[in-house]
Write a protein that holds these residues in place. Structure first.
Motif, PDB file in Angstrom:
ATOM      1  N   LEU A  89      83.931  32.555 -47.481  1.00 38.10           N
ATOM      2  CA  LEU A  89      85.039  33.157 -48.235  1.00 38.10           C
ATOM      3  C   LEU A  89      86.387  32.740 -47.642  1.00 38.10           C
ATOM      4  O   LEU A  89      87.339  32.434 -48.371  1.00 38.10           O
ATOM      5  CB  LEU A  89      84.891  34.678 -48.161  1.00 38.10           C
ATOM      6  N   VAL A  90      86.467  32.746 -46.324  1.00 32.47           N
ATOM      7  CA  VAL A  90      87.708  32.324 -45.659  1.00 32.47           C
ATOM      8  C   VAL A  90      87.954  30.836 -45.918  1.00 32.47           C
ATOM      9  O   VAL A  90      89.049  30.436 -46.314  1.00 32.47           O
ATOM     10  CB  VAL A  90      87.643  32.612 -44.137  1.00 32.47           C
ATOM     11  N   GLN A  91      86.916  30.035 -45.721  1.00 36.74           N
ATOM     12  CA  GLN A  91      87.070  28.580 -45.901  1.00 36.74           C
ATOM     13  C   GLN A  91      87.457  28.232 -47.337  1.00 36.74           C
ATOM     14  O   GLN A  91      88.389  27.468 -47.568  1.00 36.74           O
ATOM     15  CB  GLN A  91      85.754  27.887 -45.501  1.00 36.74           C
ATOM     16  N   TYR A 162      90.174  29.008 -38.651  1.00 38.15           N
ATOM     17  CA  TYR A 162      91.629  29.048 -38.452  1.00 38.15           C
ATOM     18  C   TYR A 162      92.069  28.036 -37.394  1.00 38.15           C
ATOM     19  O   TYR A 162      93.124  27.423 -37.510  1.00 38.15           O
ATOM     20  CB  TYR A 162      92.067  30.458 -38.043  1.00 38.15           C
ATOM     21  N   TYR A 163      91.269  27.882 -36.355  1.00 33.95           N
ATOM     22  CA  TYR A 163      91.587  26.925 -35.288  1.00 33.95           C
ATOM     23  C   TYR A 163      91.726  25.515 -35.863  1.00 33.95           C
ATOM     24  O   TYR A 163      92.693  24.807 -35.593  1.00 33.95           O
ATOM     25  CB  TYR A 163      90.477  26.986 -34.238  1.00 33.95           C
ATOM     26  N   ARG A 164      90.766  25.125 -36.693  1.00 34.05           N
ATOM     27  CA  ARG A 164      90.843  23.795 -37.310  1.00 34.05           C
ATOM     28  C   ARG A 164      92.031  23.683 -38.265  1.00 34.05           C
ATOM     29  O   ARG A 164      92.735  22.670 -38.301  1.00 34.05           O
ATOM     30  CB  ARG A 164      89.560  23.512 -38.103  1.00 34.05           C
ATOM     31  N   LEU A 165      92.260  24.727 -39.043  1.00 34.57           N
ATOM     32  CA  LEU A 165      93.314  24.654 -40.060  1.00 34.57           C
ATOM     33  C   LEU A 165      94.715  24.645 -39.454  1.00 34.57           C
ATOM     34  O   LEU A 165      95.573  23.878 -39.886  1.00 34.57           O
ATOM     35  CB  LEU A 165      93.221  25.846 -41.018  1.00 34.57           C
ATOM     36  N   PHE A 166      94.958  25.521 -38.482  1.00 30.31           N
ATOM     37  CA  PHE A 166      96.343  25.744 -38.045  1.00 30.31           C
ATOM     38  C   PHE A 166      96.661  25.240 -36.640  1.00 30.31           C
ATOM     39  O   PHE A 166      97.821  25.180 -36.268  1.00 30.31           O
ATOM     40  CB  PHE A 166      96.694  27.234 -38.136  1.00 30.31           C
ATOM     41  N   ILE A 167      95.643  24.928 -35.861  1.00 25.99           N
ATOM     42  CA  ILE A 167      95.913  24.468 -34.495  1.00 25.99           C
ATOM     43  C   ILE A 167      95.579  22.980 -34.366  1.00 25.99           C
ATOM     44  O   ILE A 167      96.469  22.167 -34.139  1.00 25.99           O
ATOM     45  CB  ILE A 167      95.123  25.298 -33.451  1.00 25.99           C
TER      46      ILE A 167
ATOM     47  N   ALA B 159      88.511  28.708 -29.708  1.00 23.22           N
ATOM     48  CA  ALA B 159      89.095  29.116 -30.988  1.00 23.22           C
ATOM     49  C   ALA B 159      89.523  30.588 -31.017  1.00 23.22           C
ATOM     50  O   ALA B 159      90.618  30.900 -31.502  1.00 23.22           O
ATOM     51  CB  ALA B 159      88.143  28.800 -32.141  1.00 23.22           C
ATOM     52  N   PRO B 160      88.703  31.525 -30.494  1.00 21.58           N
ATOM     53  CA  PRO B 160      89.126  32.936 -30.563  1.00 21.58           C
ATOM     54  C   PRO B 160      90.430  33.218 -29.816  1.00 21.58           C
ATOM     55  O   PRO B 160      91.165  34.148 -30.173  1.00 21.58           O
ATOM     56  CB  PRO B 160      87.946  33.689 -29.933  1.00 21.58           C
ATOM     57  N   ILE B 161      90.720  32.422 -28.784  1.00 23.45           N
ATOM     58  CA  ILE B 161      91.975  32.608 -28.046  1.00 23.45           C
ATOM     59  C   ILE B 161      93.159  32.251 -28.944  1.00 23.45           C
ATOM     60  O   ILE B 161      94.116  33.017 -29.069  1.00 23.45           O
ATOM     61  CB  ILE B 161      91.980  31.728 -26.765  1.00 23.45           C
ATOM     62  N   LEU B 165      96.147  34.599 -30.650  1.00 24.92           N
ATOM     63  CA  LEU B 165      97.540  34.292 -30.334  1.00 24.92           C
ATOM     64  C   LEU B 165      98.374  33.970 -31.564  1.00 24.92           C
ATOM     65  O   LEU B 165      99.504  34.429 -31.700  1.00 24.92           O
ATOM     66  CB  LEU B 165      97.619  33.096 -29.372  1.00 24.92           C
ATOM     67  N   PHE B 166      97.829  33.131 -32.459  1.00 28.28           N
ATOM     68  CA  PHE B 166      98.662  32.582 -33.525  1.00 28.28           C
ATOM     69  C   PHE B 166      98.338  33.089 -34.921  1.00 28.28           C
ATOM     70  O   PHE B 166      99.094  32.865 -35.853  1.00 28.28           O
ATOM     71  CB  PHE B 166      98.595  31.048 -33.503  1.00 28.28           C
ATOM     72  N   ILE B 167      97.205  33.738 -35.094  1.00 31.34           N
ATOM     73  CA  ILE B 167      96.842  34.206 -36.439  1.00 31.34           C
ATOM     74  C   ILE B 167      96.909  35.737 -36.492  1.00 31.34           C
ATOM     75  O   ILE B 167      97.734  36.296 -37.198  1.00 31.34           O
ATOM     76  CB  ILE B 167      95.441  33.695 -36.854  1.00 31.34           C
ATOM     77  N   THR B 168      96.052  36.394 -35.713  1.00 34.69           N
ATOM     78  CA  THR B 168      96.029  37.856 -35.813  1.00 34.69           C
ATOM     79  C   THR B 168      97.081  38.510 -34.923  1.00 34.69           C
ATOM     80  O   THR B 168      97.299  39.711 -35.006  1.00 34.69           O
ATOM     81  CB  THR B 168      94.639  38.424 -35.426  1.00 34.69           C
TER      82      THR B 168
END
Lengths: 194, 194
Positions: A89-91, A162-167, B159-161, B165-168
């Motif tokens: 759902l997120v992807q 999110y890591y792949r998308l935004f970092i 990724a959870p770090i 930090l940057f999403i939630t």
């Protein structure tokens, strides 16, 4: 006679919210202005200024409304499948040509504005809470050890997306989403997410 | 006589990079300008403009140099400990009052500039490659199944770090970092990261 709950005020709020989302989809956060939202929503500019103040206020209110919306919590009977469904759902949400840019604009807004960052934080607290229901059910039926940090299982399942998308700015496939969910499931089963 | 490899050009590049990092630490990406970097580095403004062009160019070059730098790859003999060490390194890096704001500024830059996003992508490809050595060693000594996606174990561990930090926008403790590493380890052991 009012047909919709909340009356005129709620209608105005909804129109402004819709206009905010459309502006975000088309121009991103850097293009979001009270003027453009006023024009698109048909709400008078002075009203938008008075109630929302700025782009930051528009973002905050859109996230506040999004937070209150129902969210399709899966219930397949298997935590592994539920987590996969949430990750997909997120992807797929970010891959969606309309919803994707809006969601990305919220993240961008949070990077540029501390007010938007607080709104996004509150949104995610609520979203984790909603999604963690699937983990709590799994604990209840004995699929996961008691003492599991239910919100952290959700974080683990979606963080790589999110890591792949935004970092790291890498593409994210459905398979990537499922692998992230499977990793969260395996880790939770092993009892390390507590 | 030149004492440092690369001579004058390398010295200028290094001075500009140092000035870029200091400006990022103090003012973030939105405050990064060619003018300020020229003043701080003592390099003539026309030189900075000619070689780096813009804030985006300064970011790209700083990331390019960072990518080439040695990185303290742990080698404790245990993948679980190696992953914890890597995750702690990321967490403490962002918590550092000097290095933290610079790293955060790179992420912010990537959100606002597609050129910076490409540079950050290249940086992370290299960093994953460096860090994945600890996972490859674990596969070689039979700690992990053959066919494990070594870079994805690293992604899962950190990724959870970044997500917090940057999403939630949640705080990240050392314990959070270790739990993320432990989750990646458990998932990799279970054979789901492949």
């Amino acid at each position: 006679m009012e047909k919709r709950p909340g009356g005129r005020s709620a209608r105005v709020r909804d129109a402004v919210r819709q206009a905010t989302l459309t502006e975000l989809a088309e121009h991103g956060y850097s293009g979001l202005t009270v003027e453009n939202v006023a024009i698109r929503s048909g709400v008078h500019k002075t009203t938008v200024y008075r109630r929302w103040g700025s782009a930051e206020g528009l973002i905050a209110d859109a996230l506040e409304l999004a937070r209150q919306e129902p969210w399709p919590v899966p219930d397949t009977g298997s935590l592994k499948e539920d987590l996969r469904e949430i990750a997909r759902l997120v992807q797929s949400g970010f891959a969606d040509p309309v919803a994707g840019p809006v969601s990305a604009a919220f993240v961008t807004a949070a990077v540029q504005s501390s007010g938007a960052a607080r709104s996004l934080h509150d949104f995610f607290v609520a979203r984790h809470e909603q999604a963690a229901v699937v983990v709590r059910r799994a604990v209840d039926r004995g699929e996961l050890p008691a003492g599991t940090d239910v919100a952290d299982v959700i974080r683990t399942a979606v963080a790589p997306i999110y890591y792949r998308l935004f970092i790291t700015r890498e593409p994210v496939t459905e398979r990537d989403a499922e692998r992230a969910a499977d990793a969260a499931f395996a880790a939770a089963r092993a009892g390390v997410i507590r």
